[in-house]
Motif scaffolding. Structure first.
Motif, PDB file in Angstrom:
ATOM      1  N   MET A   1      39.324  47.451  26.755  1.00 33.85           N
ATOM      2  CA  MET A   1      40.614  47.981  27.173  1.00 33.85           C
ATOM      3  C   MET A   1      40.552  49.500  27.297  1.00 33.85           C
ATOM      4  O   MET A   1      41.037  50.085  28.260  1.00 33.85           O
ATOM      5  CB  MET A   1      41.707  47.584  26.183  1.00 33.85           C
ATOM      6  N   LYS A   2      39.930  50.155  26.300  1.00 32.06           N
ATOM      7  CA  LYS A   2      39.813  51.612  26.340  1.00 32.06           C
ATOM      8  C   LYS A   2      38.970  52.050  27.533  1.00 32.06           C
ATOM      9  O   LYS A   2      39.259  53.054  28.178  1.00 32.06           O
ATOM     10  CB  LYS A   2      39.205  52.116  25.037  1.00 32.06           C
ATOM     11  N   CYS A   3      37.913  51.280  27.792  1.00 30.86           N
ATOM     12  CA  CYS A   3      37.025  51.595  28.914  1.00 30.86           C
ATOM     13  C   CYS A   3      37.801  51.530  30.226  1.00 30.86           C
ATOM     14  O   CYS A   3      37.687  52.418  31.070  1.00 30.86           O
ATOM     15  CB  CYS A   3      35.846  50.642  28.944  1.00 30.86           C
ATOM     16  N   ALA A   4      38.591  50.474  30.393  1.00 32.58           N
ATOM     17  CA  ALA A   4      39.375  50.304  31.624  1.00 32.58           C
ATOM     18  C   ALA A   4      40.374  51.440  31.787  1.00 32.58           C
ATOM     19  O   ALA A   4      40.542  51.985  32.882  1.00 32.58           O
ATOM     20  CB  ALA A   4      40.096  48.957  31.605  1.00 32.58           C
ATOM     21  N   LYS A   5      41.021  51.846  30.687  1.00 32.06           N
ATOM     22  CA  LYS A   5      42.001  52.919  30.765  1.00 32.06           C
ATOM     23  C   LYS A   5      41.348  54.242  31.119  1.00 32.06           C
ATOM     24  O   LYS A   5      41.900  55.055  31.878  1.00 32.06           O
ATOM     25  CB  LYS A   5      42.752  53.040  29.430  1.00 32.06           C
ATOM     26  N   SER A   6      40.150  54.483  30.580  1.00 36.99           N
ATOM     27  CA  SER A   6      39.465  55.743  30.872  1.00 36.99           C
ATOM     28  C   SER A   6      39.033  55.805  32.328  1.00 36.99           C
ATOM     29  O   SER A   6      39.093  56.856  32.969  1.00 36.99           O
ATOM     30  CB  SER A   6      38.241  55.909  29.956  1.00 36.99           C
ATOM     31  N   ILE A   7      38.623  54.660  32.874  1.00 30.69           N
ATOM     32  CA  ILE A   7      38.237  54.605  34.283  1.00 30.69           C
ATOM     33  C   ILE A   7      39.456  54.805  35.171  1.00 30.69           C
ATOM     34  O   ILE A   7      39.397  55.487  36.192  1.00 30.69           O
ATOM     35  CB  ILE A   7      37.558  53.259  34.604  1.00 30.69           C
ATOM     36  N   GLY A  23      43.928  48.490  36.343  1.00 24.43           N
ATOM     37  CA  GLY A  23      45.182  48.519  35.595  1.00 24.43           C
ATOM     38  C   GLY A  23      45.485  47.172  34.966  1.00 24.43           C
ATOM     39  O   GLY A  23      45.942  47.091  33.815  1.00 24.43           O
ATOM     40  N   SER A  24      45.216  46.099  35.707  1.00 30.21           N
ATOM     41  CA  SER A  24      45.439  44.755  35.174  1.00 30.21           C
ATOM     42  C   SER A  24      44.492  44.459  34.019  1.00 30.21           C
ATOM     43  O   SER A  24      44.904  43.903  32.993  1.00 30.21           O
ATOM     44  CB  SER A  24      45.254  43.720  36.292  1.00 30.21           C
ATOM     45  N   LEU A  25      43.217  44.859  34.156  1.00 32.85           N
ATOM     46  CA  LEU A  25      42.232  44.599  33.095  1.00 32.85           C
ATOM     47  C   LEU A  25      42.525  45.426  31.846  1.00 32.85           C
ATOM     48  O   LEU A  25      42.181  45.009  30.729  1.00 32.85           O
ATOM     49  CB  LEU A  25      40.823  44.911  33.607  1.00 32.85           C
ATOM     50  N   SER A  26      43.129  46.593  32.043  1.00 27.74           N
ATOM     51  CA  SER A  26      43.457  47.415  30.871  1.00 27.74           C
ATOM     52  C   SER A  26      44.566  46.759  30.036  1.00 27.74           C
ATOM     53  O   SER A  26      44.653  46.960  28.820  1.00 27.74           O
ATOM     54  CB  SER A  26      43.882  48.814  31.305  1.00 27.74           C
ATOM     55  N   LYS A  27      45.411  45.973  30.695  1.00 21.91           N
ATOM     56  CA  LYS A  27      46.507  45.283  29.995  1.00 21.91           C
ATOM     57  C   LYS A  27      46.078  43.904  29.511  1.00 21.91           C
ATOM     58  O   LYS A  27      46.513  43.446  28.455  1.00 21.91           O
ATOM     59  CB  LYS A  27      47.714  45.136  30.919  1.00 21.91           C
ATOM     60  N   LYS A  28      45.222  43.236  30.317  1.00 17.20           N
ATOM     61  CA  LYS A  28      44.759  41.891  29.970  1.00 17.20           C
ATOM     62  C   LYS A  28      43.245  41.829  30.111  1.00 17.20           C
ATOM     63  O   LYS A  28      42.715  41.355  31.117  1.00 17.20           O
ATOM     64  CB  LYS A  28      45.404  40.848  30.883  1.00 17.20           C
ATOM     65  N   PRO A  29      42.524  42.331  29.114  1.00 11.77           N
ATOM     66  CA  PRO A  29      41.053  42.363  29.190  1.00 11.77           C
ATOM     67  C   PRO A  29      40.458  40.983  29.453  1.00 11.77           C
ATOM     68  O   PRO A  29      40.891  39.986  28.883  1.00 11.77           O
ATOM     69  CB  PRO A  29      40.644  42.884  27.810  1.00 11.77           C
ATOM     70  N   ARG A  30      39.516  40.947  30.377  1.00 11.08           N
ATOM     71  CA  ARG A  30      38.771  39.732  30.735  1.00 11.08           C
ATOM     72  C   ARG A  30      39.614  38.659  31.425  1.00 11.08           C
ATOM     73  O   ARG A  30      39.123  37.551  31.651  1.00 11.08           O
ATOM     74  CB  ARG A  30      38.067  39.132  29.508  1.00 11.08           C
ATOM     75  N   ASP A  31      40.841  38.980  31.762  1.00 17.17           N
ATOM     76  CA  ASP A  31      41.666  38.042  32.540  1.00 17.17           C
ATOM     77  C   ASP A  31      41.448  38.385  34.014  1.00 17.17           C
ATOM     78  O   ASP A  31      42.251  39.070  34.649  1.00 17.17           O
ATOM     79  CB  ASP A  31      43.141  38.178  32.163  1.00 17.17           C
ATOM     80  N   TYR A  32      40.329  37.882  34.539  1.00 14.40           N
ATOM     81  CA  TYR A  32      39.914  38.282  35.881  1.00 14.40           C
ATOM     82  C   TYR A  32      40.783  37.651  36.976  1.00 14.40           C
ATOM     83  O   TYR A  32      40.903  38.205  38.064  1.00 14.40           O
ATOM     84  CB  TYR A  32      38.437  37.932  36.098  1.00 14.40           C
ATOM     85  N   TYR A  36      42.532  39.775  39.819  1.00 16.86           N
ATOM     86  CA  TYR A  36      42.381  39.456  41.248  1.00 16.86           C
ATOM     87  C   TYR A  36      43.744  39.333  41.932  1.00 16.86           C
ATOM     88  O   TYR A  36      43.967  39.893  43.011  1.00 16.86           O
ATOM     89  CB  TYR A  36      41.594  38.153  41.384  1.00 16.86           C
ATOM     90  N   THR A  37      44.669  38.630  41.302  1.00 17.91           N
ATOM     91  CA  THR A  37      45.979  38.428  41.921  1.00 17.91           C
ATOM     92  C   THR A  37      46.829  39.700  41.912  1.00 17.91           C
ATOM     93  O   THR A  37      47.874  39.749  42.562  1.00 17.91           O
ATOM     94  CB  THR A  37      46.752  37.291  41.220  1.00 17.91           C
ATOM     95  N   SER A  38      46.387  40.729  41.189  1.00 15.50           N
ATOM     96  CA  SER A  38      47.108  42.000  41.213  1.00 15.50           C
ATOM     97  C   SER A  38      46.891  42.742  42.532  1.00 15.50           C
ATOM     98  O   SER A  38      47.643  43.658  42.868  1.00 15.50           O
ATOM     99  CB  SER A  38      46.675  42.893  40.041  1.00 15.50           C
ATOM    100  N   ILE A  39      45.868  42.332  43.263  1.00 12.55           N
ATOM    101  CA  ILE A  39      45.602  42.919  44.580  1.00 12.55           C
ATOM    102  C   ILE A  39      46.637  42.371  45.557  1.00 12.55           C
ATOM    103  O   ILE A  39      46.989  41.194  45.518  1.00 12.55           O
ATOM    104  CB  ILE A  39      44.185  42.551  45.072  1.00 12.55           C
ATOM    105  N   ALA A  40      47.134  43.218  46.430  1.00 15.67           N
ATOM    106  CA  ALA A  40      48.145  42.802  47.404  1.00 15.67           C
ATOM    107  C   ALA A  40      47.649  41.624  48.230  1.00 15.67           C
ATOM    108  O   ALA A  40      46.455  41.525  48.561  1.00 15.67           O
ATOM    109  CB  ALA A  40      48.500  43.973  48.324  1.00 15.67           C
ATOM    110  N   LYS A  41      48.559  40.732  48.581  1.00 13.84           N
ATOM    111  CA  LYS A  41      48.204  39.507  49.301  1.00 13.84           C
ATOM    112  C   LYS A  41      47.446  39.801  50.592  1.00 13.84           C
ATOM    113  O   LYS A  41      46.466  39.138  50.913  1.00 13.84           O
ATOM    114  CB  LYS A  41      49.468  38.705  49.622  1.00 13.84           C
TER     115      LYS A  41
END
Length: 284
Positions: A1-7, A23-32, A36-41
Motif C-alpha cells: 500500500m505504501k509503495c502504491a501511494k509513493s508511486i 490509486g485503486s491498488l493503494s486502497k485495495k492492495p492486490r485487488d487487481y 482494472y475496472t477503475s480504468i474508464a470503460k
C-alpha cells in the motif's frame, strides 16, 4: 500500500489510466480486478479492440503470404449476408445481421465468390474462424490465452463483452481519380485546404497538361516522359494527386502503401529527405 501511494505521487496529471490503477491498488492492495475496472470503460474497450486488430493484422498478412491476394481458397470465410449494408448501414455494427460460410471446393468451382467476399474474424465469443483458426490459436497461445478467454470476458466485465465481428480481407477503392501536377516548391500544398478556400488562396500547382500546352511537337502527340523531363525547367517537379473512396474500417494509408509499394510507417517517413532538385529549391 505504501509503495502504491509513493508511486502515485510521482505520476503526472496526464497519466490518468496509471493513476486510476495505482490509486485503486493503494486502497485495495492486490485487488487487481478492482484496479482494472477503475480504468474508464472506453479505455478498457480500446485495449481489447487493439488486441483484436493486432491478431487480425497478423493473420491477414499470413493469409496473403500463403494464399495470395487474388483467389478464394478452400476454408476461407465468406460473407454471404450483411443486413446492415442492405439497409443502408456501414457494415461496422458488429455481428448483427451478418452471415458467413466456409468456402468449399464446389464454391470455388462455381466461381460465384471473389477475393473481396473473403473475411477474417475479429476474435470474440460468437464468431467462426474457418481455416484461419490454427493461426489465431497459435498467436493467442503465445500470449497465454485461448478463444475461450473472449467468452469469459463477458462474465468478468459485461460492459466490454466481445462477441466479435468480421472484416473483409481485401476491399477495392471506388471513385478513383488522379491528376498529374507540376510545381516548384516541395513544401507547398498540392490540393486546396479548407483554410485556403476561406482565405481565397490558390494552389500554385498546375496540371501537367496545361504546363505542356504549346510545347507539343508538330505531329500533335504528347512527348514521352523522358522528353518531357528534358524539355521543362530543371526546377519543375511532378506530383500525382490521387482521390478515392473506401468503406468503413479501411484506411487510406494502407491503400497508398499498396499503390506506391512504399512503407507508410513513421520510422520510414521520417528518414525521407528532399533530394536532387528539391534540395536546390530550398537553397540547400
Amino acid at each position: 500500500m505504501k509503495c502504491a501511494k509513493s508511486i502515485l505521487n510521482d505520476l503526472s496529471r496526464f497519466m490518468g489510466v496509471e493513476k486510476s490503477v495505482i490509486g485503486s491498488l493503494s486502497k485495495k492492495p492486490r485487488d487487481y480486478k478492482s484496479a482494472y475496472t477503475s480504468i474508464a470503460k472506453n479505455m478498457r474497450s480500446m485495449y481489447l479492440h487493439a488486441y483484436q486488430s493486432y491478431l487480425w493484422n497478423v493473420v491477414a498478412s499470413h493469409r496473403i503470404e500463403t494464399g495470395g491476394s487474388t483467389e478464394v481458397r478452400e476454408g476461407d470465410l465468406l460473407l454471404i449476408k450483411d443486413k446492415s449494408l442492405e439497409q443502408g448501414g456501414s457494415g461496422t455494427s458488429g455481428l448483427k445481421g451478418k452471415e458467413v460460410k466456409v468456402c468449399t471446393k464446389d464454391d470455388i468451382k462455381s466461381g460465384i465468390y471473389k477475393i473481396t467476399d473473403v473475411v477474417l474474424p475479429l476474435v470474440g465469443g460468437k464468431i467462426e474462424y474457418g481455416s484461419s483458426e490454427d493461426k489465431f490459436m497459435e498467436l493467442m497461445q503465445k500470449d497465454g490465452i485461448s478463444k475461450e478467454s473472449f467468452v469469459k470476458i463477458g462474465s468478468i466485465d459485461r460492459e466490454i463483452a466481445l462477441g466479435g465481428d468480421y472484416r473483409n480481407l481485401i476491399c477495392k477503392p471506388s471513385d478513383v481519380s488522379f491528376e498529374v501536377l507540376t510545381y516548384k516548391d516541395p513544401r507547398q500544398p498540392l490540393i486546396q485546404t479548407d483554410l485556403m478556400k476561406v482565405t481565397g488562396t490558390e494552389i500554385k500547382a498546375v496540371p501537367v497538361s496545361l504546363a505542356l500546352k504549346g510545347k507539343l511537337p508538330s505531329n500533335g502527340k504528347e512527348p514521352a516522359a523522358e522528353e518531357m523531363q528534358a524539355d521543362v525547367d530543371e526546377t519543375i517537379l511532378f506530383a500525382m494527386v490521387v482521390g478515392f473512396s473506401l468503406p468503413p474500417s479501411s484506411y487510406a494509408t494502407i491503400a497508398l502503401r499498396e499503390l506506391t509499394k512504399r512503407p507508410t510507417s513513421s520510422e520510414y517517413q521520417s528518414k525521407l529527405e528532399l533530394s536532387g532538385r528539391c534540395e536546390r529549391n530550398l537553397g540547400s
